[in-house]
Write a protein that holds these residues in place. Sequence first.
Motif, PDB file in Angstrom:
ATOM      1  N   PRO A   1      -8.733   8.067  10.221  1.00  7.66           N
ATOM      2  CA  PRO A   1      -7.575   8.726  10.819  1.00  7.66           C
ATOM      3  C   PRO A   1      -6.292   7.950  10.605  1.00  7.66           C
ATOM      4  N   ALA A   2      -5.176   8.664  10.618  1.00  7.31           N
ATOM      5  CA  ALA A   2      -3.880   8.014  10.582  1.00  7.31           C
ATOM      6  C   ALA A   2      -3.648   7.280  11.913  1.00  7.31           C
ATOM      7  N   LEU A   3      -2.798   6.252  11.868  1.00  3.65           N
ATOM      8  CA  LEU A   3      -2.487   5.482  13.056  1.00  3.65           C
ATOM      9  C   LEU A   3      -1.154   5.947  13.625  1.00  3.65           C
ATOM     10  N   PRO A   4      -1.025   6.034  14.961  1.00  2.00           N
ATOM     11  CA  PRO A   4       0.251   6.466  15.554  1.00  2.00           C
ATOM     12  C   PRO A   4       1.346   5.437  15.278  1.00  2.00           C
ATOM     13  N   LEU A   5       2.573   5.946  15.063  1.00  2.00           N
ATOM     14  CA  LEU A   5       3.704   5.061  14.825  1.00  2.00           C
ATOM     15  C   LEU A   5       4.057   4.317  16.114  1.00  2.00           C
ATOM     16  N   THR A   6       4.651   3.148  15.932  1.00  2.00           N
ATOM     17  CA  THR A   6       4.982   2.299  17.087  1.00  2.00           C
ATOM     18  C   THR A   6       6.362   2.603  17.670  1.00  2.00           C
TER      19      THR A   6
ATOM     20  N   PRO B   1      -3.544  -4.531   9.354  1.00  2.00           N
ATOM     21  CA  PRO B   1      -2.283  -5.270   9.410  1.00  2.00           C
ATOM     22  C   PRO B   1      -2.536  -6.691   9.905  1.00  2.00           C
ATOM     23  N   VAL B   2      -1.796  -7.626   9.373  1.00  2.00           N
ATOM     24  CA  VAL B   2      -1.932  -9.032   9.773  1.00  2.00           C
ATOM     25  C   VAL B   2      -0.848  -9.354  10.794  1.00  2.00           C
ATOM     26  N   ILE B   3      -1.241  -9.926  11.932  1.00  2.00           N
ATOM     27  CA  ILE B   3      -0.264 -10.288  12.953  1.00  2.00           C
ATOM     28  C   ILE B   3      -0.053 -11.797  13.037  1.00  2.00           C
ATOM     29  N   ARG B   4      -0.959 -12.578  12.400  1.00  2.00           N
ATOM     30  CA  ARG B   4      -0.750 -14.030  12.392  1.00  2.00           C
ATOM     31  C   ARG B   4      -1.452 -14.647  11.201  1.00  2.00           C
ATOM     32  N   LEU B   5      -0.749 -15.555  10.535  1.00  2.32           N
ATOM     33  CA  LEU B   5      -1.301 -16.310   9.419  1.00  2.32           C
ATOM     34  C   LEU B   5      -1.329 -17.779   9.798  1.00  2.32           C
ATOM     35  N   ASP B   6      -2.513 -18.398   9.691  1.00  2.00           N
ATOM     36  CA  ASP B   6      -2.697 -19.813  10.019  1.00  2.00           C
ATOM     37  C   ASP B   6      -2.853 -20.644   8.766  1.00  2.00           C
TER      38      ASP B   6
ATOM     39  N   HIS C   1      -3.743 -23.764  12.411  1.00  2.00           N
ATOM     40  CA  HIS C   1      -2.456 -23.823  13.100  1.00  2.00           C
ATOM     41  C   HIS C   1      -1.563 -22.678  12.612  1.00  2.00           C
ATOM     42  N   PRO C   2      -0.874 -21.990  13.516  1.00  2.00           N
ATOM     43  CA  PRO C   2      -0.086 -20.822  13.115  1.00  2.00           C
ATOM     44  C   PRO C   2       1.086 -21.184  12.215  1.00  2.00           C
ATOM     45  N   LEU C   3       1.274 -20.348  11.184  1.00  2.00           N
ATOM     46  CA  LEU C   3       2.388 -20.507  10.257  1.00  2.00           C
ATOM     47  C   LEU C   3       3.414 -19.389  10.406  1.00  2.00           C
ATOM     48  N   VAL C   4       2.932 -18.135  10.453  1.00  2.00           N
ATOM     49  CA  VAL C   4       3.802 -16.964  10.536  1.00  2.00           C
ATOM     50  C   VAL C   4       3.155 -15.956  11.479  1.00  2.00           C
ATOM     51  N   GLU C   5       3.982 -15.277  12.255  1.00  2.00           N
ATOM     52  CA  GLU C   5       3.490 -14.205  13.117  1.00  2.00           C
ATOM     53  C   GLU C   5       4.329 -12.956  12.904  1.00  2.00           C
ATOM     54  N   TRP C   6       3.688 -11.795  13.081  1.00  2.00           N
ATOM     55  CA  TRP C   6       4.362 -10.506  12.917  1.00  2.00           C
ATOM     56  C   TRP C   6       4.064  -9.621  14.120  1.00  2.00           C
ATOM     57  N   GLN C   7       5.042  -8.826  14.521  1.00  2.00           N
ATOM     58  CA  GLN C   7       4.837  -7.769  15.497  1.00  2.00           C
ATOM     59  C   GLN C   7       4.541  -6.475  14.732  1.00  2.00           C
ATOM     60  N   LEU C   8       3.598  -5.690  15.226  1.00  2.00           N
ATOM     61  CA  LEU C   8       3.284  -4.422  14.570  1.00  2.00           C
ATOM     62  C   LEU C   8       4.454  -3.451  14.695  1.00  2.00           C
ATOM     63  N   THR C   9       4.813  -2.834  13.574  1.00  2.00           N
ATOM     64  CA  THR C   9       5.926  -1.892  13.538  1.00  2.00           C
ATOM     65  C   THR C   9       5.517  -0.666  12.724  1.00  2.00           C
ATOM     66  N   ASP C  10       6.447   0.277  12.617  1.00  2.00           N
ATOM     67  CA  ASP C  10       6.195   1.452  11.799  1.00  2.00           C
ATOM     68  C   ASP C  10       6.002   1.095  10.335  1.00  2.00           C
ATOM     69  N   ILE C  11       6.550  -0.027   9.903  1.00  2.00           N
ATOM     70  CA  ILE C  11       6.337  -0.489   8.521  1.00  2.00           C
ATOM     71  C   ILE C  11       4.844  -0.662   8.267  1.00  2.00           C
ATOM     72  N   HIS C  12       4.163  -1.288   9.217  1.00  2.00           N
ATOM     73  CA  HIS C  12       2.711  -1.477   9.088  1.00  2.00           C
ATOM     74  C   HIS C  12       1.988  -0.132   9.062  1.00  2.00           C
ATOM     75  N   ARG C  13       2.343   0.737   9.991  1.00  2.00           N
ATOM     76  CA  ARG C  13       1.632   2.006  10.122  1.00  2.00           C
ATOM     77  C   ARG C  13       1.844   2.908   8.909  1.00  2.00           C
TER      78      ARG C  13
ATOM     79  N   GLU D   1       8.231  -8.973   5.732  1.00  2.00           N
ATOM     80  CA  GLU D   1       8.384  -8.145   6.926  1.00  2.00           C
ATOM     81  C   GLU D   1       7.035  -7.656   7.446  1.00  2.00           C
ATOM     82  N   ALA D   2       6.042  -7.591   6.568  1.00  2.00           N
ATOM     83  CA  ALA D   2       4.713  -7.119   6.965  1.00  2.00           C
ATOM     84  C   ALA D   2       3.699  -7.618   5.945  1.00  2.00           C
ATOM     85  N   LEU D   3       2.469  -7.800   6.409  1.00  2.00           N
ATOM     86  CA  LEU D   3       1.367  -8.266   5.569  1.00  2.00           C
ATOM     87  C   LEU D   3       0.129  -7.460   5.928  1.00  2.00           C
ATOM     88  N   TRP D   4      -0.644  -7.061   4.906  1.00  2.00           N
ATOM     89  CA  TRP D   4      -1.866  -6.277   5.129  1.00  2.00           C
ATOM     90  C   TRP D   4      -2.994  -6.807   4.252  1.00  2.00           C
ATOM     91  N   LEU D   5      -4.222  -6.555   4.704  1.00  2.00           N
ATOM     92  CA  LEU D   5      -5.427  -6.736   3.894  1.00  2.00           C
ATOM     93  C   LEU D   5      -6.109  -5.374   3.804  1.00  2.00           C
TER      94      LEU D   5
END
Length: 274
Positions: free
Chosen positions: A266-271, A231-236, A241-253, A218-222
């Motif tokens: 600073p903390a990041l605002p929730l989406t 937060p990772v939004i695309r893995l190639d 070549h793109p393999l997986v894409e993610w939309q930023l959500t509150d899970i990431h934040r 559901e989410a990937l981070w480095l």
Amino acid sequence: MLSGDAPLPVDDRGVAYGDGLFETVLVRDGRPCLWDYHMARLQAGCRRLGIPMPERDVLDRLPAQAGVGLLVLKLILTRGSGGRGYLPPEAPEPHLRWQCLPFTANERNWREGVRIRHCVLRLAIQPALAGLKHLNRLENVLARREWSDPGTAEGLLCDQGGRMVEATCMNVFWRRRGVLETPGLDRCGVAGTLRQALLERLAITEVEADPRILGEAEALWLGNSVQGVWPVIRLDDTEGHPLVEWQLTDIHREFQNVAQPLLGYPALPLTGTS
């Protein structure tokens, strides 16, 4: 013991063999972030390599010398000189050096996320060195040479058995089926200080994982102790070549907002989405 800007001799074992350790510490107005974690990792590395640990009070005084503002303090500790070929001296006299440089975090990567790729290079399996931040980082150098596209922020590394380990200079975390996971580092890889701090604060499971499971995430981070968490939004794949894409959500934040304050970021605002 050498220190500061003193030159290392040509026969220094860190220069000749990578026989040593290093730490990269974020410092804010003379106050180091995650300092106890850095010192614990350095001590563990000294113990495993058989290098005498510098006196803690000597190390504790260094961050205050960094000056005002946001800086990075790099500590390099080698076994010193001596020995015969690869055979180290029986009573090593370590060399300690450090450098402080101004630093600016990549806030855009925090906010917008990053694109990353798989690397072709596979990390060697060596449990004797697993987790340590030792000076021999040629695998990471070769992996980082695999791409020059500025739009690619990092590369994922697997070991010789095909198991996910880390990125070239960051640790990896993901959420799959509602569970936070990160690769175990008992075979190879660097046990990051931010990673350790997060393991102590969140229910993160260390796993052996084929990278294909990221398609279920559901989410990937480095993250690391200098840059914070991206937060990772695309893995190639290895060809870009793109393999997986993610939309930023509150899970990431929510994950980021546990990590960022540990570094004074600073903390990041929730989406508003999850």
